[in-house]
Design an enzyme around this catalytic site. Structure first.
Site, PDB file in Angstrom:
ATOM      1  CG  ASP A  34      -1.685   0.683   1.064  1.00 19.31           C
ATOM      2  OD1 ASP A  34      -2.117   1.561  -0.258  1.00 19.31           O
ATOM      3  OD2 ASP A  34      -3.065   0.395   1.495  1.00 19.31           O
TER       4      ASP A  34
HETATM    5  C1  BGC Z   1      -5.178   3.519   0.485  1.00 19.14           C
HETATM    6  C2  BGC Z   1      -4.901   1.941  -0.829  1.00 19.14           C
HETATM    7  C3  BGC Z   1      -5.105   3.023  -2.230  1.00 19.14           C
HETATM    8  C4  BGC Z   1      -3.715   3.839  -2.488  1.00 19.14           C
HETATM    9  C5  BGC Z   1      -3.635   4.596  -3.607  1.00 19.14           C
HETATM   10  C6  BGC Z   1      -3.575   4.075   0.142  1.00 19.14           C
HETATM   11  O1  BGC Z   1      -3.870   5.324   0.610  1.00 19.14           O
HETATM   12  O2  BGC Z   1      -4.875   2.507   1.236  1.00 19.14           O
HETATM   13  O3  BGC Z   1      -6.374   1.563  -0.817  1.00 19.14           O
HETATM   14  O4  BGC Z   1      -5.193   1.617  -2.949  1.00 19.14           O
HETATM   15  O5  BGC Z   1      -3.656   4.327  -1.642  1.00 19.14           O
HETATM   16  O6  BGC Z   1      -4.248   5.638  -3.634  1.00 19.14           O
END
Ligand code: BGC
Length: 775
Positions: free
Chosen positions: A274
């Site tokens: 993530d």
């Molecule tokens: C989130 C993810 C997301 C990623 C990219 C993170 O803050 O937890 O679910 O895909 O950002 O935007």
């Protein structure tokens, strides 16, 4: 145009290089390409290109302009080897990219489809697959390669801020719906990333919280959905989560990323972090977390240094590079797909409008209040949210859409008239409230609070009751990434209760009905007020066509066939996990404030999953707790009868059949749920019943009958025995319960089940034993 040029550039680079000795991705084997890569190139590839795309910049890496503005990330391009950058973009309710680009008069709006919770509430895998197809088409036509979705963490507690993106408190629902979504998206030749793996069930301190969970609860509840999705839909990628799990960051945990995911479940794709997740790039590489997103210079340097000082084996780096390249060669960008930037947004608006109606859950419908009869023309529309409808949640699950249809507009489009004075008063009030709230917003990432409900005096409401045919009251809630909801958000506040009471009093006195519409992303309290209105429709957050979808249901154009994928408890405290959830930690603690968090170690630094496997209905039904609305519940405009239930066992497969007949006056669909109750469940510390399969009928006309078939493998009846680290099926007579909800069992069948067990890796242990709830 830029994108087309890039694709041509890749092809050209590939062609030019054919005659040379430099291996080219696609022409030479991946191993040959890796053989030609420098350490620096490998480190770049496993790290990503930083946040440039995120902010909307058109980043230039090498000579290649690659990004889709607003996409969350890209992989690193290496032109000399024919390796393009591929684009990774959110998210669960539709593609999230910037709708406007500098110096470009075209727009790049995407369709905001219904939130995950609504999609799951359809219990319709075919439908979710179709929605996935439409979402995937936008990914393809806007030049992205991998969609960062679906999100399938378990609804452990009603107040997790991201529950709206997730599917259910039950892993079978979560896994099957996620698998359908993945199949749909990937049918376009683009990828998905199932997330957040694993046990990311709260937002408070999400990058520092240690989820302390027993292997049994992990295996049976928190990992099961991922296992189903991996095995049934082969997602291209998995996204590891932010949190620690039993003391180790999930992205740094080889047991999770390799032993379980790949060795046990057979996952063949790539794992990415993530965004900025985890701390130790070397540990992540070793664990099998192949790519770090969005990527930082520090991570790049750590990897180079790691190889140079022997802490990171080149073979491990090569393994991860290989998985990334295997993903890249599948992408439309690598294949030079000439995307249009013009997906059929009109067709997709129709998909979201129709799919949303199927996930709305009719909670109450006294005396056939709904659908509204043809004599209902004038609607008195109450509640700020009616005029300011919520399409979905905030954060990466948001979608930059061209519009959101409010309930007001939906009703007008359906031919209803609304009280214009009331409308004008509300619109002015909502505009002023939103301005006030915008100014008061403390942190950029926080969802905008909802306007406080407007005070209406009793005589005004009585006058409206005299004029209108029916009252609609919308209650709204929003939530999003970074923040869990608070108890105050779970309960209705005084202003909402006052509004509801005053409208119900006046309209009932005038012999008119009141319908409540819930425009919410997660569970709220209903027990204390549900007796007041005549009907309650849980419309969830239904995407950009929300108001039209609700109007379709209210008018009877569509029959609601959604069922709850989670329990609505009587009180927040009733959920077993509420004892260990970061809510009201100290009186009025501000959970966004790091200083205030200090000293609130429990549920901030770590969270003990003391409820163990007793999540949602597994708890309420095993411990005989009263609920407001049970798991699986939902009414229809028609009724169904169940007959001829039968179970057959053949070679370890149990096949349950039942005839479902529409016994009412309108067409409708029924959701058939199959629960299984193990013998001596209480004595053996097993849940009273567990969902093992489900199916939705096609639309049945009045009197029409359909035979529903549900299959369960004997292995699916296993529980996880920590002592032997094995999945164990205990022998005995099992009850196969055919239900319309976990508390509405229509038929009970019995079948003999033979003993079996399967030993698996003894992994993911907590550092200290967790004092778990037992029956
Ligand atoms: C989130 C993810 C997301 C990623 C990219 C993170 O803050 O937890 O679910 O895909 O950002 O935007």
């Amino acid at each position: 145009m830029k994108k087309q040029l890039f694709s041509m550039a890749v092809v050209a680079a590939t062609l030019c290089a054919c005659g040379s000795s430099t291996p080219q991705l696609g022409k030479n084997s991946i191993d040959e390409v890796i053989g030609a890569m420098t350490l620096e190139e490998k480190a770049h590839l496993v790290v990503g290109t930083g946040m440039k795309g995120f902010s909307g910049d058109s980043a230039v890496i090498g000579t290649t302009k690659t990004l889709v503005p607003g996409a969350a990330g890209t992989t690193y391009p290496i032109e000399r080897l024919g390796i393009p950058a591929v684009v990774l973009a959110d998210g669960p309710a539709g593609l999230r990219i910037d709708p406007i680009r500098e110096g470009d008069s075209a727009t790049y709006y995407c369709t905001h489809f219904p939130i995950g919770t609504l999609l799951a509430s359809t219990w319709n895998q075919e439908l979710v697959e179709q929605v996935g197809q439409a979402i995937g088409n936008e990914v393809l036509e806007y030049g992205a390669d991998v969609l960062l979705a679906p999100a399938l963490n378990i609804h452990r507690n009603p107040l997790c801020g991201r529950n709206f993106e997730y599917y259910s408190e039950d892993p079978v629902v979560a896994g099957k719906i996620a698998a359908a979504y993945v199949r749909g998206v990937q049918s376009n030749g683009v990828g998905t990333s199932i997330k957040h793996y694993a046990a990311n069930n709260q937002e408070t301190n999400r990058t520092g919280n240690d989820a302390r969970v027993s292997p049994r609860a992990l295996r049976e509840i928190y990992l099961k959905g991922f296992e189903i999705a991996v095995k049934e839909s082969s997602p291209w990628t998995v996204m590891s989560s932010y949190n620690y799990l039993n003391g180790t960051y999930t992205s740094e945990n080889p047991e999770l990323q390799t032993t379980l995911l790949r060795d046990e479940w057979g996952f063949k794709g790539m794992v990415m972090t993530d965004w900025f997740g985890g701390k130790d790039a070397i540990a992540q590489m070793k664990a099998g977390n192949d790519m770090l997103q969005p990527g930082t210079d520090k991570q790049y340097e750590a990897i180079i240094e790691g190889v140079n000082n022997g802490k990171l084996d080149m073979a491990v780096l090569d393994r991860n590079v290989k998985r990334i390249l295997e993903m890249i060669v599948q992408t439309p960008r690598f294949k030079g797909y000439n995307y249009s930037n013009k997906p059929d947004l009109k067709a997709h608006a129709a998909v979201t409008r129709q799919s949303a109606t199927e996930g709305m859950v009719l909670l109450k419908n006294d005396k056939e209040t709904l659908p509204l009869t043809s004599t209902v023309k004038n609607v008195a529309l109450f509640g700020c949210t009616s005029y300011d409808f919520i399409a979905g949640g905030t954060g990466s699950g948001n979608v930059n859409r061209a519009y959101t249809v409010s309930l007001l507009d939906g009703l007008k489009n359906a031919g209803y008239t609304v009280d214009e004075n009331l409308k004008n008063t509300y619109e002015q009030y909502v505009a002023a409230e939103n301005k006030r709230l915008q100014e008061a917003k403390r942190e950029w990432f926080m969802p905008l609070s909802r306007p406080t409900e407007m005070k209406l005096d009793a005589s005004e409401v009585s006058q409206l009751a005299a004029k209108a045919d029916v009252a609609l009251v919308t209650i709204g809630r929003t939530s999003g990434e970074f923040l869990d909801r608070q108890r105050a958000d779970f309960n209705l506040n005084k202003e909402e209760m006052d509004l509801l009471k005053s409208v119900c009093n006046a309209f009932h006195a005038a012999g008119k009905k009141v319908v409540v519409v819930l425009n919410i992303g997660g569970v709220i309290e209903t027990a204390s007020w549900k007796s007041l209105p005549d009907a309650i429709l849980c419309a969830w957050q239904a995407g950009q066509e929300g108001g039209n979808s609700v109007a379709d249901v209210l008018s009877g154009k569509a029959s609601p066939s959604g069922r709850l994928t989670m329990t609505f408890p009587v009180k927040f405290e009733d959920a077993a996990s509420s004892a260990n959830f970061p809510i009201d930690l100290k009186a009025n603690i501000d959970i966004t404030n790091k200083e205030q968090q200090k000293g609130n170690v429990k549920n901030v630094d770590y969270t003990n999953y003391e409820e163990g496997i007793y999540v949602g209905y597994r708890y309420f039904d095993s411990f005989n707790k009263e609920v407001s609305y049970p798991f699986g519940y939902g009414l229809s405009y028609t009724s169904f009868s169940y007959s001829n239930p039968a179970v057959k066992s053949d070679n370890g497969v149990y096949t349950v059949t039942v005839d479902v007949q529409n016994t009412g006056k309108t067409a409708g669909k029924e959701v058939v749920q199959l629960y299984v109750a193990a013998p001596d469940a209480a004595k053996c510390n097993k849940p009273e019943k567990e969902l093992k399969a489900f199916a939705k009928t096609a639309e049945l006309k009045p009197n029409e009958k359909a035979t529903v078939t549900l299959k369960v493998n004997a292995a699916d009846l296993a529980w996880f025995n920590e002592a032997s680290s094995s999945w164990v099926v205990d022998a005995g007579t099992y009850n196969f319960l055919i239900g319309a909800s976990s508390r509405d069992i229509k038929a009970t069948l019995q079948a003999e089940v033979a003993a079996s067990s399967q030993k698996v890796n003894d992994i993911l242990k907590p550092q200290e034993a967790i004092q778990e709830l037992k029956r």
